[in-house]
Design an enzyme around this catalytic site. Sequence first.
Site, mmCIF file in Angstrom:
data_model
loop_
_atom_site.group_PDB
_atom_site.id
_atom_site.type_symbol
_atom_site.label_atom_id
_atom_site.label_comp_id
_atom_site.label_asym_id
_atom_site.label_seq_id
_atom_site.Cartn_x
_atom_site.Cartn_y
_atom_site.Cartn_z
ATOM 1 N N HIS A 12 -3.939 3.910 -44.049
ATOM 2 C CA HIS A 12 -3.328 4.706 -42.968
ATOM 3 C C HIS A 12 -4.259 4.783 -41.748
ATOM 4 O O HIS A 12 -4.471 5.847 -41.172
ATOM 5 C CB HIS A 12 -2.919 6.091 -43.463
ATOM 6 C CG HIS A 12 -4.009 6.924 -44.069
ATOM 7 N ND1 HIS A 12 -3.808 7.722 -45.178
ATOM 8 C CD2 HIS A 12 -5.302 7.115 -43.714
ATOM 9 C CE1 HIS A 12 -4.919 8.365 -45.475
ATOM 10 N NE2 HIS A 12 -5.840 8.023 -44.590
ATOM 11 N N HIS A 59 -6.638 15.151 -42.493
ATOM 12 C CA HIS A 59 -7.958 14.887 -41.908
ATOM 13 C C HIS A 59 -8.408 16.080 -41.070
ATOM 14 O O HIS A 59 -8.702 15.956 -39.887
ATOM 15 C CB HIS A 59 -7.915 13.608 -41.075
ATOM 16 C CG HIS A 59 -7.530 12.401 -41.849
ATOM 17 N ND1 HIS A 59 -6.219 12.106 -42.185
ATOM 18 C CD2 HIS A 59 -8.278 11.395 -42.374
ATOM 19 C CE1 HIS A 59 -6.172 10.983 -42.884
ATOM 20 N NE2 HIS A 59 -7.396 10.526 -43.008
ATOM 21 N N HIS A 193 -14.300 1.437 -46.194
ATOM 22 C CA HIS A 193 -14.740 1.766 -44.842
ATOM 23 C C HIS A 193 -15.695 2.953 -44.863
ATOM 24 O O HIS A 193 -15.589 3.829 -45.723
ATOM 25 C CB HIS A 193 -13.577 2.027 -43.893
ATOM 26 C CG HIS A 193 -12.680 3.189 -44.213
ATOM 27 N ND1 HIS A 193 -11.985 3.319 -45.386
ATOM 28 C CD2 HIS A 193 -12.340 4.276 -43.475
ATOM 29 C CE1 HIS A 193 -11.249 4.416 -45.357
ATOM 30 N NE2 HIS A 193 -11.461 5.033 -44.215
ATOM 31 N N GLU A 240 -10.790 7.435 -50.628
ATOM 32 C CA GLU A 240 -9.350 7.634 -50.438
ATOM 33 C C GLU A 240 -8.521 6.813 -51.415
ATOM 34 O O GLU A 240 -7.362 7.150 -51.692
ATOM 35 C CB GLU A 240 -8.957 7.266 -49.003
ATOM 36 C CG GLU A 240 -9.436 8.242 -47.952
ATOM 37 C CD GLU A 240 -9.016 7.850 -46.545
ATOM 38 O OE1 GLU A 240 -9.077 8.712 -45.662
ATOM 39 O OE2 GLU A 240 -8.616 6.679 -46.332
#
Length: 300
Positions: A12, A59, A193, A240
């Site tokens: 996402h 977030h 990431h 995630e």
Amino acid sequence: MARITHGIACSHIPVLGFAFDNHKEEEPYFKPAFEGFDWTRRFMDEEKPDVIVLVYNDHASNFDMKVIPTFAIGCADQYGICDEGYGPRPVPPVEGHADLAWHIAQSLILDEFDMTIFNEMDVDHGLTVPLSMMYGHVDKWPVKVIPLAVNVVTYPPPSGNRCWLLGEAIARAVASFPEDLKVQVWGTGGMSHQLQGPRAGLINREWDNMFLDKLIGDTQDLRWIPHIEYLRETGSEGIEMVMWLIMRGALGKSTRALHRHYHVPVSNTALGHLVLEPVDPTVPPSPTFTREAADRAPIA
């Protein structure tokens, strides 16, 4: 009864939302990322699911450090779009399916998952970017969504095994809902990431593709990966990917891949995408609660 027909995994990445909102899909940098969803948009147009249980992480947009639910489920009829510092994304509000959401919430709590229930909340790019990638530019989302938010922002996040078990419990809940509904479960976030520190921009293609490989078929190796391996191999935000295991756990014993897409770079993130269907969608029995056990329990 309702049934889970497919599972979808999708990164996402917020810059994809920026590119989408500003019609940059054909620009050379972004085009390879968006082309990997051409097949899926055609598939969604043909499949037409009724409801998506969309697993994502907030977030620090709707939630903050005052309240950190490990698992939170939205039970509203509609969800607004968060302002993440540059205004809400110009996408439609998200329509919920309150009846199924409340049914799932009740079933999960009776299955001994301590869910946080939200009757009002806004959703951020973690939920809206996958919808944009799968449905394109629309005036109204053509599907109802049940948001399921997972804490992978601050420690301690749930284990991969706990996420897999939650997926199995969601499958039991959906299978016990009497309305005839086609339900998909989406797991979002990842892949490798890291956004800060000396390892910022870390991409681990080999590990990412191992993870994609093991979402397919009947292996359950992924549920036992410890947090430290995610951090070491995929960066601080790679955690995630435990949310993808909720999707995988909901699909039953074995899966087949209908579509696969992996691309780097997108911003400083690896983009992963899978469309899975269950080969053996048998709903596993609850490990903690059964009607027979309840019937045998003494009355206080």
